[in-house]
Every structure is written in structure tokens, then in C-alpha cells.
Design a protein around this motif. Structure first.
Motif, PDB file in Angstrom:
ATOM      1  N   ILE A  62       0.865  -1.182   0.000  1.00  0.00           N
ATOM      2  CA  ILE A  62       0.000   0.000   0.000  1.00  0.00           C
ATOM      3  C   ILE A  62       0.903   1.234   0.000  1.00  0.00           C
ATOM      4  O   ILE A  62       1.847   1.323   0.772  1.00  0.00           O
ATOM      5  CB  ILE A  62      -0.919   0.013   1.242  1.00  0.00           C
ATOM      6  CG1 ILE A  62      -1.857  -1.197   1.199  1.00  0.00           C
ATOM      7  CG2 ILE A  62      -1.712   1.285   1.289  1.00  0.00           C
ATOM      8  CD1 ILE A  62      -2.812  -1.274   2.363  1.00  0.00           C
ATOM      9  N   ASN A  63       0.539   2.194  -0.807  1.00  0.00           N
ATOM     10  CA  ASN A  63       1.352   3.405  -0.859  1.00  0.00           C
ATOM     11  C   ASN A  63       0.690   4.540  -0.074  1.00  0.00           C
ATOM     12  O   ASN A  63      -0.421   4.403   0.423  1.00  0.00           O
ATOM     13  CB  ASN A  63       1.611   3.818  -2.317  1.00  0.00           C
ATOM     14  CG  ASN A  63       0.333   4.120  -3.071  1.00  0.00           C
ATOM     15  OD1 ASN A  63      -0.548   4.775  -2.550  1.00  0.00           O
ATOM     16  ND2 ASN A  63       0.220   3.650  -4.304  1.00  0.00           N
ATOM     17  N   VAL A  64       1.408   5.636   0.035  1.00  0.00           N
ATOM     18  CA  VAL A  64       0.950   6.776   0.831  1.00  0.00           C
ATOM     19  C   VAL A  64      -0.402   7.285   0.339  1.00  0.00           C
ATOM     20  O   VAL A  64      -1.277   7.631   1.149  1.00  0.00           O
ATOM     21  CB  VAL A  64       1.997   7.914   0.811  1.00  0.00           C
ATOM     22  CG1 VAL A  64       1.483   9.149   1.497  1.00  0.00           C
ATOM     23  CG2 VAL A  64       3.295   7.449   1.441  1.00  0.00           C
ATOM     24  N   LEU A  65      -0.608   7.290  -0.943  1.00  0.00           N
ATOM     25  CA  LEU A  65      -1.868   7.772  -1.497  1.00  0.00           C
ATOM     26  C   LEU A  65      -3.038   6.915  -1.020  1.00  0.00           C
ATOM     27  O   LEU A  65      -4.098   7.435  -0.665  1.00  0.00           O
ATOM     28  CB  LEU A  65      -1.803   7.780  -3.026  1.00  0.00           C
ATOM     29  CG  LEU A  65      -3.030   8.315  -3.746  1.00  0.00           C
ATOM     30  CD1 LEU A  65      -3.320   9.752  -3.307  1.00  0.00           C
ATOM     31  CD2 LEU A  65      -2.833   8.253  -5.247  1.00  0.00           C
ATOM     32  N   GLU A  66      -2.828   5.603  -0.967  1.00  0.00           N
ATOM     33  CA  GLU A  66      -3.889   4.721  -0.494  1.00  0.00           C
ATOM     34  C   GLU A  66      -4.204   4.964   0.985  1.00  0.00           C
ATOM     35  O   GLU A  66      -5.364   4.955   1.389  1.00  0.00           O
ATOM     36  CB  GLU A  66      -3.506   3.259  -0.719  1.00  0.00           C
ATOM     37  CG  GLU A  66      -3.562   2.861  -2.192  1.00  0.00           C
ATOM     38  CD  GLU A  66      -3.101   1.446  -2.416  1.00  0.00           C
ATOM     39  OE1 GLU A  66      -3.905   0.655  -2.943  1.00  0.00           O
ATOM     40  OE2 GLU A  66      -1.948   1.144  -2.049  1.00  0.00           O
ATOM     41  N   ALA A 101       0.692   3.222  10.205  1.00  0.00           N
ATOM     42  CA  ALA A 101       1.133   2.442   9.052  1.00  0.00           C
ATOM     43  C   ALA A 101       1.705   3.349   7.973  1.00  0.00           C
ATOM     44  O   ALA A 101       2.701   3.018   7.331  1.00  0.00           O
ATOM     45  CB  ALA A 101      -0.051   1.638   8.491  1.00  0.00           C
ATOM     46  N   ASN A 102       1.106   4.512   7.800  1.00  0.00           N
ATOM     47  CA  ASN A 102       1.589   5.468   6.813  1.00  0.00           C
ATOM     48  C   ASN A 102       2.988   5.955   7.185  1.00  0.00           C
ATOM     49  O   ASN A 102       3.874   6.045   6.336  1.00  0.00           O
ATOM     50  CB  ASN A 102       0.616   6.639   6.706  1.00  0.00           C
ATOM     51  CG  ASN A 102       0.912   7.546   5.543  1.00  0.00           C
ATOM     52  OD1 ASN A 102       1.642   7.184   4.624  1.00  0.00           O
ATOM     53  ND2 ASN A 102       0.320   8.716   5.568  1.00  0.00           N
ATOM     54  N   GLU A 103       3.195   6.231   8.464  1.00  0.00           N
ATOM     55  CA  GLU A 103       4.515   6.699   8.924  1.00  0.00           C
ATOM     56  C   GLU A 103       5.583   5.619   8.744  1.00  0.00           C
ATOM     57  O   GLU A 103       6.731   5.921   8.444  1.00  0.00           O
ATOM     58  CB  GLU A 103       4.448   7.114  10.399  1.00  0.00           C
ATOM     59  CG  GLU A 103       3.685   8.382  10.633  1.00  0.00           C
ATOM     60  CD  GLU A 103       3.466   8.667  12.111  1.00  0.00           C
ATOM     61  OE1 GLU A 103       4.085   7.986  12.972  1.00  0.00           O
ATOM     62  OE2 GLU A 103       2.685   9.566  12.423  1.00  0.00           O
ATOM     63  N   GLU A 104       5.186   4.379   8.945  1.00  0.00           N
ATOM     64  CA  GLU A 104       6.140   3.271   8.874  1.00  0.00           C
ATOM     65  C   GLU A 104       6.208   2.662   7.471  1.00  0.00           C
ATOM     66  O   GLU A 104       6.970   1.731   7.241  1.00  0.00           O
ATOM     67  CB  GLU A 104       5.751   2.180   9.872  1.00  0.00           C
ATOM     68  CG  GLU A 104       5.842   2.626  11.316  1.00  0.00           C
ATOM     69  CD  GLU A 104       7.242   2.968  11.743  1.00  0.00           C
ATOM     70  OE1 GLU A 104       8.191   2.279  11.303  1.00  0.00           O
ATOM     71  OE2 GLU A 104       7.407   3.924  12.512  1.00  0.00           O
ATOM     72  N   ASN A 105       5.371   3.170   6.564  1.00  0.00           N
ATOM     73  CA  ASN A 105       5.267   2.580   5.223  1.00  0.00           C
ATOM     74  C   ASN A 105       5.035   1.067   5.307  1.00  0.00           C
ATOM     75  O   ASN A 105       5.667   0.282   4.637  1.00  0.00           O
ATOM     76  CB  ASN A 105       6.519   2.876   4.386  1.00  0.00           C
ATOM     77  CG  ASN A 105       6.606   4.339   4.041  1.00  0.00           C
ATOM     78  OD1 ASN A 105       5.606   4.978   3.756  1.00  0.00           O
ATOM     79  ND2 ASN A 105       7.813   4.880   4.101  1.00  0.00           N
TER      80      ASN A 105
END
Length: 94
Positions: free
Chosen positions: A1-5, A89-93
Motif C-alpha cells: 500500500i502506498n501513501v496515497l492509499e 502504518a503510513n509513517e512506517e510505510n
């Protein structure tokens, strides 16, 4: 999943905030909390247990209201937790 998602998921979840607030009003959560307080004060009064029929009704009503408030609070908590998890999750990719 990428940042945009992650951002899309976050926006979708944030979009539920108005619906959650509408539910708070529709189910009169504030009123239920106030009534719980009143019923609990009533049950603490001397002689409350002298009238078993009334005391049982008061306890049943208190439980119903508490169940309603707890169900709503659980929904809000899960919604908030999901927002936090998306951020983490976004911060940790991850």
C-alpha cells in the motif's frame, strides 16, 4: 500500500465523522448518560430496595441505557483506533 492509499482510507474514515455525530444525536447519548446518572443516584437513596418491583425496573433501565452508551462508545473507539492505525502504518510505510 502506498501513501496515497493511506490518505484515501483516512479520508474515507474521516468522512464518517458527521455520521457518527448524527448517531450520537439520534440515539441521544448525552441524554442517556444523564439519565444513567439520575438512576444511579436514585438507586443509592435510602429505602430504594424496599420496593423490589421499582428497584428492578430502575436497574433494568440503567442496564439498557448503559448498554446503548457502551455500544456507541465502542463504535467511536474503533473508528478512532482505525484512524490512528492508518497514521502509524503510513509513517512506517507498512
Amino acid at each position: 500500500i502506498n501513501v496515497l492509499e493511506y490518505d484515501e482510507y483516512r479520508l474515507k474514515l474521516q468522512g464518517f465523522e458527521d455520521s457518527i455525530n448524527d448517531l450520537r444525536i439520534h440515539f441521544d447519548i448525552a441524554g442517556a448518560e444523564s439519565e444513567i446518572t439520575k438512576l444511579e443516584e436514585q438507586s443509592a437513596q435510602p429505602g430504594f430496595w424496599d420496593d423490589m418491583d421499582n428497584s428492578q425496573k430502575v436497574l433494568q433501565k440503567t442496564k439498557q441505557l448503559k448498554d446503548k452508551v457502551e455500544a456507541f462508545n465502542s463504535l467511536v473507539s474503533k473508528w478512532e483506533d482505525t484512524l490512528v492505525l492508518i497514521d502509524l502504518a503510513n509513517e512506517e510505510n507498512d
